[in-house]
Enzyme design. Structure first.
Site, PDB file in Angstrom:
ATOM      1  N   ILE A  98       0.844  -1.197   0.000  1.00 33.52           N
ATOM      2  CA  ILE A  98       0.000   0.000   0.000  1.00 33.52           C
ATOM      3  C   ILE A  98       0.877   1.244   0.000  1.00 33.52           C
ATOM      4  O   ILE A  98       1.819   1.345   0.794  1.00 33.52           O
ATOM      5  CB  ILE A  98      -0.888   0.033   1.269  1.00 33.52           C
ATOM      6  N   CYS A  99       0.558   2.175  -0.879  1.00 30.47           N
ATOM      7  CA  CYS A  99       1.285   3.446  -0.904  1.00 30.47           C
ATOM      8  C   CYS A  99       0.518   4.448  -0.040  1.00 30.47           C
ATOM      9  O   CYS A  99      -0.449   5.060  -0.483  1.00 30.47           O
ATOM     10  CB  CYS A  99       1.402   3.953  -2.346  1.00 30.47           C
TER      11      CYS A  99
END
Lengths: 269, 165
Positions: free
Chosen positions: B97-98
């Site tokens: 996840i960014c």
């Protein structure tokens, strides 16, 4: 390969490239941090101002400024340059001076005692603030219990060089600073560049550890602890003397800090 | 905590408090697998339901949290796991996840609950289900631990996850 969704979740290709730049960069950062933490204590001993000369033996601009500094200050106490230096230096120096003033210490203690409720009212989560508040109060309690000021200062020095306590003190002051910024957000929003709100700014630049401090952090931290700071700026600018600023403007500063680009240390008149 | 400095006990203690907070159901759509968490306090699986009225309504996702002994000073390692990885411009097909609070903007005062809330809100604000543009390259080249990726945040284009030279 290559189409989105084709890679099965959770499985990462084993054929990693020979050089992963991200890992190299991060590994180098860790290495630098490790070297700093092994060679520089969180808060150092008192050293004469002249000790600064060692860093600038071939630099006339800085040598002139150290000379100027030595007319106003006797000692410097270095802090570890880990991005927390302002908060650590400020917290240490402020408590240190209060150890000689029992009455002011009691007022400070009372302020600290009430601060958790204030943070929770501002919307901070009780159970995350609690750990830091408890340690902050434990440090103040331990110091209050020591009658002799010199002994108390020794204990302060020990606690601030014990990572567990020292970093908790830093986090809690960061939270108090964030609380102050958010409480007076109309005022502080004028000092924030770009589109960020005060609350974005707090989440990105104040609450995380290792983020460096600017004027706005200092002014808010001073307001949170009800005191003022004099910052002496020593850089390569022209002139033989250092610039100085009282923050907030017009205050009677109780803590003196030496700023060299990117770093704060504590000064003693 | 006689003899121990706070950091030595806090990681597990704080994680435990987190289990309790989540078990009490304080965050809608988020629940912790408390059996698993009881077996290993430093490794959690959290069930997350897509919020009603969003593109993810009706979907269930699993989030894995791994805590190091430096927690809460070190952020937890958070990834989506299981069969259903949300299709989202900030979520890679390997579950990475960014999200800035998972690395650069992590603060010791954040909790599992606040991380979950940020992720629910990230999903909820999505207007079009798609993978990040560099998904294929990233999942082939990244480290298994997303914290070993140098993420780029806060740029206006919304996403520029990694810089590879």
């Amino acid at each position: 390969m290559g189409d989105e969704g084709e890679t099965p979740p959770g499985s990462i290709s084993e054929d990693e490239p020979q050089v992963n730049q991200d890992e190299l960069i991060l590994a180098q950062q860790r290495q630098i941090e490790k070297e700093i933490s092994e060679s520089i204590p969180l808060v150092g001993d008192l050293e004469p101002i002249s000790s600064l000369n060692n860093e600038y033996s071939t630099d006339p601009v800085y040598l002139d400024k150290v000379k100027d500094l030595s007319t106003k200050y006797q000692y410097v106490r270095r802090t570890r340059p880990d991005g927390n230096c302002f908060f650590r230096a400020f917290s240490y120096a402020n408590i240190e001076r209060l150890l000689e003033k029992k009455e002011e210490f009691s007022e400070f203690y009372k302020l600290a005692e009430d601060s958790k409720t204030a943070l929770v009212e501002l919307g901070f989560q009780q159970f995350t603030v609690e750990d830091f508040y408890d340690t902050y109060m434990e440090v103040l309690k331990r110091l209050r219990a020591i009658e002799d000021a010199d002994e108390a200062k020794k204990e302060l020095h020990t606690l601030f060089n014990t990572q567990g306590f020292s970093d908790y003190m830093v986090v809690y002051l960061r939270l108090l600073t964030s609380g102050q910024l958010q409480k007076d957000k109309d005022f502080y929003s004028c000092f924030i560049e770009g589109e960020r709100t005060v609350s974005d700014f707090c989440h990105q630049e104040v609450e995380p550890m290792y983020k460096e401090s600017d004027h706005i952090h200092i002014i808010a931290a001073c307001a949170a602890l009800c005191t003022g700071v004099k910052v002496i700026y020593m850089d390569r600018g022209t002139g033989k003397s250092c610039n100085e600023h009282d923050l907030p403007e017009g205050c009677t500063p109780t803590v003196h800090l030496l700023y060299r680009p990117g770093h704060y240390d504590i000064l003693y008149p | 905590m006689a003899g121990l400095s706070p950091s030595e006990v806090c990681g597990i203690e704080k994680a435990t408090k987190g289990v309790n907070v989540l078990s009490e159901g304080a965050t809608p759509g988020v629940s912790v697998d408390s059996d698993l968490a009881e077996q290993n306090l430093l490794h959690w699986i959290i069930n997350m339901h897509g919020a009603p009225g969003t593109l993810y309504e009706g979907e269930v996702f699993q989030l894995q949290f791994k805590f190091s002994n430096k927690y809460p000073f070190d952020s937890p390692e958070v990834t989506f796991v299981g069969n259903n990885i949300p299709i989202h411009p900030h979520v890679y097909s390997n579950g990475h996840i960014c999200l800035s609070i998972l690395t650069d903007d992590w603060s010791p005062a954040l909790s599992v609950q606040s991380v979950c809330l940020s992720i629910v809100s990230m999903l909820s604000s999505c207007k079009e289900k798609q993978r990040p543009p560099d998904n294929a390259f990233y999942v082939k080249t990244c480290n298994k631990n997303p914290k070993k990726t140098k993420w780029w945040y806060h740029d206006d284009s919304g996403l520029k996850p990694t810089k590879k030279t």
